[in-house]
Write a protein that holds these residues in place. Structure first.
Motif, PDB file in Angstrom:
ATOM      1  N   SER A 271      56.995  54.124  76.227  1.00 56.75           N
ATOM      2  CA  SER A 271      56.292  55.358  76.589  1.00 56.75           C
ATOM      3  C   SER A 271      56.800  55.915  77.910  1.00 56.75           C
ATOM      4  O   SER A 271      57.512  55.243  78.673  1.00 56.75           O
ATOM      5  N   ASP A 272      56.394  57.154  78.200  1.00 59.52           N
ATOM      6  CA  ASP A 272      56.759  57.773  79.465  1.00 59.52           C
ATOM      7  C   ASP A 272      56.297  56.936  80.652  1.00 59.52           C
ATOM      8  O   ASP A 272      57.043  56.735  81.626  1.00 59.52           O
ATOM      9  N   ASP A 273      55.063  56.468  80.596  1.00 56.64           N
ATOM     10  CA  ASP A 273      54.523  55.689  81.711  1.00 56.64           C
ATOM     11  C   ASP A 273      55.304  54.398  81.910  1.00 56.64           C
ATOM     12  O   ASP A 273      55.590  53.995  83.045  1.00 56.64           O
ATOM     13  N   GLU A 274      55.674  53.732  80.823  1.00 55.41           N
ATOM     14  CA  GLU A 274      56.418  52.482  80.938  1.00 55.41           C
ATOM     15  C   GLU A 274      57.820  52.721  81.489  1.00 55.41           C
ATOM     16  O   GLU A 274      58.308  51.967  82.334  1.00 55.41           O
ATOM     17  N   ASP A 276      58.782  55.239  83.333  1.00 58.44           N
ATOM     18  CA  ASP A 276      58.768  55.780  84.690  1.00 58.44           C
ATOM     19  C   ASP A 276      58.970  54.683  85.731  1.00 58.44           C
ATOM     20  O   ASP A 276      59.418  54.952  86.849  1.00 58.44           O
ATOM     21  N   TYR A 277      58.647  53.447  85.364  1.00 54.78           N
ATOM     22  CA  TYR A 277      58.853  52.299  86.259  1.00 54.78           C
ATOM     23  C   TYR A 277      60.308  52.207  86.711  1.00 54.78           C
ATOM     24  O   TYR A 277      60.599  51.737  87.815  1.00 54.78           O
ATOM     25  N   THR A 331      55.740  63.190  89.023  1.00 51.21           N
ATOM     26  CA  THR A 331      56.344  62.366  87.966  1.00 51.21           C
ATOM     27  C   THR A 331      57.112  63.215  86.972  1.00 51.21           C
ATOM     28  O   THR A 331      57.395  62.765  85.864  1.00 51.21           O
ATOM     29  N   PRO A 334      58.776  64.752  82.425  1.00 46.18           N
ATOM     30  CA  PRO A 334      58.492  63.567  81.606  1.00 46.18           C
ATOM     31  C   PRO A 334      59.776  63.017  80.980  1.00 46.18           C
ATOM     32  O   PRO A 334      60.708  63.765  80.681  1.00 46.18           O
TER      33      PRO A 334
END
Length: 851
Positions: A271-274, A276-277, A331, A334
């Motif tokens: 995912s995007d959140d994962e 982004d790390y 952020t 995306p």
């Protein structure tokens, strides 16, 4: 001696500080702490001296009168004041500068001295200067500067030379080369070269240009030429701090990053959140409405183009119109978005173009056949095979056709352009922006433009078209896999996780291609995997993609990088520098070699990797100093040219080149007919499946680590074997072997030595301090045999640590330093580079008496 304290006269503080500083320098010289500092400089700074070429810069900042016409002169010594507490005396520091000058004008050469003095009042009312440090920048060994010439004898006198450094004619020349206006020469460095020109001149300065929207942009440039000519461009950097945005991007592909996350968590399907790390904030990117365009020297290098057939937001855009992206920070954009794909394409390809320029290869000159700008279709389909709708994990480079026959004439703009088409990085996940209840919010995938390794592969095709005029090599698909592997290895965490991970060429947007293929498994230039392509006539273009042979090529070139320093995995600053230098130099050799292959009208490409090997060797031979700055400008990666020829050949020999003709051979190829060597600790190499044993005299990759406190009893792998160079009471003996198939006739050995104090930096070749030993008689050495030379008389003081350097040579196989045209034969060269790159050389570290 630090701090060195002297009382200074308040009434003539500048003169008093300068005289005290000279006294400090003299003391340092007496204690041997100013090695390399020209004696002429020290003499020029003495009390009452007024040397025309070197002197103290006056203390001029802050200015006594801000309205003075020269109040802003930067070529001055300066004061620093810092208030501490009310009622207390402020801290006062003076930074004294001394530098080169001509006719009373400092020329900003960047060569000179800096001395720091803290000023303190005593209880008795005196003013004391505490000299706490000194730094210096001076000419290298055997380099002559302004202070070294007899100005009565030279043709161009100081006043005339000064005028030439910033003449209008030279500035017009610079403006023309760089496509800039308002040229200002801000500094010049001169090196005496004899001949008609007398001086080599490196000029630094600023100029201005304008963006496509008319915005003024300032640049800093460096050129090197002569007093009357600007010469060639060494560098050009934009000076800009406005109208730019920030974006969260991958600095390198996620699996290569040094994190504690597992490999599975970095996959493009996350995912995007994962994901982004694994991103970092990149500043200075073109910000809407500025387009994603990179220009320099009056030429547009690359352009991200809108993709109306694949991106809803680009619908209706004219063909080849540049893309603009809004970069609000945070952020954004995306990971799964069209904007992220567009900005990633610009970022990754821009870094490669800037690297090309940093290597001294001007992109406009490099694109001799293909035309700039390179167009980047950040969301696109593939014309060949599946994925015409863009829904595929793939990328390609497409070339425009020639508009006219070969008879011409052909204008610059008539050359074929290129477009890099970039599709998806993953088929399993797409994400939507939050719907604003008005505009459509299509599901958007992650773009393959985000994978810098894939971009490097496609750049391999771009460089081929640019310099040669063909999309593929005849003997392999392209050098793109090698470019990706070599560029990323020094910064990749995978390089430290073992052979399996290090050898993966595309670990993120996965392809099962590797750059550590084993010759014994058929990945051989003379073996199974290459045999079909090898039989294609040279008059016929390759009928297959040749991805198998590309892995043979990438394995050969990655081995070259490893041998030149890529296996130096220790984490000291010197070792990190060695690893990065090897990467940069190998990339430079590949890029330069492709240029050398651009002889199509007279000598076309052949279906023979030896043609490419010869070009790589020519690129190394033609290099003098290779020097490139790190991304942050904090350090330089430097190598002297001419030390890689034998390693280049061996890297391909180990992959099966030079095998007996007419047979399929899944084994290393044959050495040169005569190949004399001094044995070292190199013998085998790790590959994807098994170690390969090469035997003595090879260049098997090893770490080039060299600890300052090296134990004299343990030769490092790149150093001579204990039995190859021995030291006994009778002197030094050297064993020389011949790994070739023919007798080596008239072999001679030369030996040098010098003291190497514990915990001091290793000496370099071509610097003072080496002692040559008397020669012994020449000998012949049969094929696959060896001979002992010596003893060479060696009787320095016992109990010290020494370096012994030996060189074996014969007419059929000379050492690098035997060839005057090679830069390493006359320039200051690191011993590690010289010895590890030439098996004719051997080095031992010893003490007397031996343990």
């Amino acid at each position: 001696m630090s701090p060195f304290v002297r009382t200074v006269d308040r009434s003539r503080i500048a003169t008093s500080l300068q005289n005290s500083a000279h006294e400090y320098l003299t003391r340092l010289r007496e204690f041997g702490e100013t090695e390399g500092l020209p004696q002429q400089w020290l003499d020029a700074l003495g009390p009452g001296k007024d040397d025309p070429t070197f002197g103290w810069m006056p203390i001029g900042w802050p200015p006594e009168n801000e309205a003075d016409e020269d109040a802003g002169n930067p070529f001055v010594s300066f004061r620093l004041g810092r208030k501490t507490m009310e009622g207390a005396e402020p801290d006062q520091t003076v930074v004294l500068l001394a530098s080169e000058r001509l006719s009373g004008k400092f020329i900003g050469s960047g060569l000179g001295l800096s001395m720091v003095a803290n000023l303190r009042s005593t209880a008795e009312g005196e003013l004391n200067a505490h000299f706490i440090g000194i730094s210096a920048s001076f000419y290298g060994p055997d380099t002559r500067g302004l202070e070294s010439v007899d100005w009565e004898e030279v043709r161009t006198k100081p006043a005339q030379l000064l005028a030439q450094l910033h003449s209008e004619e030279v500035k017009r020349d610079i403006a023309s080369m760089l496509g800039l206006t308002s040229i200002s020469v801000r500094g010049a460095r001169l090196i005496w070269v004899d001949g008609e020109d007398e001086w080599q001149v490196e000029r630094r300065g600023t100029g201005r240009s304008h963006s496509s929207s008319g915005e003024a942009i300032s640049y800093f440039f460096t050129v090197v030429g002569t007093p009357k000519k600007a010469g060639k461009v060494l560098g050009r950097v934009m000076l800009q701090a406005h109208a730019v945005g920030d974006a969260r991007l991958f600095p390198i592909d996620p699996p290569s990053q040094a994190t504690n996350q597992g490999y599975g968590k970095s996959r493009p399907s996350r995912s995007d959140d994962e994901l982004d790390y694994y991103r970092t904030t990149v500043s200075g990117l073109p910000y809407y409405p500025r387009p994603l365009v990179l220009s320099s020297g009056g030429h547009e290098w690359l352009r991200v183009v809108q993709c109306p057939g694949f991106v809803l937001a680009d619908h209706g855009a004219p063909a080849n119109s540049p893309k603009s992206v809004n970069l609000p920070g945070g952020t954004k954009p995306p990971v799964h978005s069209d904007d992220f794909a567009a900005v990633s394409a610009f970022y990754n390809v821009s870094r490669i173009f800037n690297r090309l320029a940093a290597y001294g290869l001007d992109p406009f000159a490099y694109f001799r056949i293909g035309s700039l700008p390179l167009r980047l279709a950040y969301r696109s389909g593939m014309q060949a095979g599946p994925g015409k709708d863009g829904r595929t994990v793939n990328a390609c480079v497409q070339v425009d056709g020639w508009p006219f026959d070969f008879v011409g004439p052909t204008a610059v703009g008539d050359r074929p352009g290129m477009e890099m088409h970039l599709a998806w990085a993953d088929m399993s996940r797409r994400e939507r922006k939050s719907w604003n209840s008005i505009d459509p919010s299509p599901a958007e995938p992650i773009g393959i433009a985000a994978d810098d390794r894939w971009i490097w592969h496609e750049i391999g095709h771009v460089l081929l078209v640019a310099a040669v005029g063909e999309l593929e090599l005849r003997f392999a698909h392209s050098p793109g896999d090698a470019l990706a592997a070599i560029a990323l290895d020094p910064v990749s965490q995978l390089s430290k996780k073992g052979t399996y991970w290090r050898g993966m060429t595309f670990p993120w947007v996965f392809l099962p291609r590797r750059h550590d293929r084993s010759v014994t498994n058929g990945w051989s230039w003379g073996g199974t995997m290459h045999s079909a392509l090898a039989r294609v006539p040279e008059s016929t273009a390759p009928r297959r993609k040749a991805y198998l042979s590309e892995q043979i090529l990438s394995s050969s070139l990655f081995r070259l990088y490893r041998v030149l320093g890529g296996d130096t995995m220790e984490e000291t600053p010197d070792d990190i520098n060695t690893r990065h230098t090897a990467s940069h130099y190998c990339l430079f050799l590949i890029m330069q070699a492709l240029q050398l292959l651009g002889t199509q009208p007279a000598v076309p490409l052949r279906n023979d990797p030896e043609q490419f090997v010869d070009a790589l060797i020519d690129a190394d031979f033609g290099a003098t100093i290779f020097r490139v700055a790190s991304d942050d400008g904090a350090t330089y990666y430097e190598r002297i040219g001419g030390c890689a020829q034998k390693v280049i050949r061996w890297a391909f020999e180990a992959q099966g080149l030079y095998a007996p003709a007419g047979t399929i051979t899944n084994a290393p190829g044959l050495p040169p007919p005569v190949d004399v060597y001094i044995a070292n600790g190199r013998g085998s190499e790790s590959t994807e499946s098994e170690p390969i044993e090469y035997g003595p005299g090879s260049y098997a990759p090893v770490s080039l680590h060299w600890p300052l406190d090296q134990n004299v009893g343990d030769p490092l792998p790149w150093q001579a074997h204990r039995n190859a160079i021995t030291v006994e009471a009778s002197g030094i003996s050297v064993v020389v072997g011949n790994r070739g198939s023919e007798k080596a006739t008239g072999v001679t050995v030369a030996v040098w030595w010098r003291e190497w104090p514990i915990n001091s930096a290793p000496p370099a070749w071509n610097e003072p301090g080496w002692t040559a030993l008397p020669a012994t008689a020449a000998q012949d050495i049969e094929a696959q045999a060896d001979a002992t030379f010596g003893p060479f008389q060696f009787a320095p003081a016992s109990g010290q640590r020494f370096i012994i350097l030996a060189k074996a040579s014969c007419l059929a196989d000379g050492a690098y330093i035997d060839v005057p045209a090679r830069a390493c034969s006359y320039m200051r060269t690191r011993l590690i580079d010289l010895v590890s790159g030439d098996n004719n050389m051997g080095l031992r570290v010893v003490t007397l008496p031996l343990p």
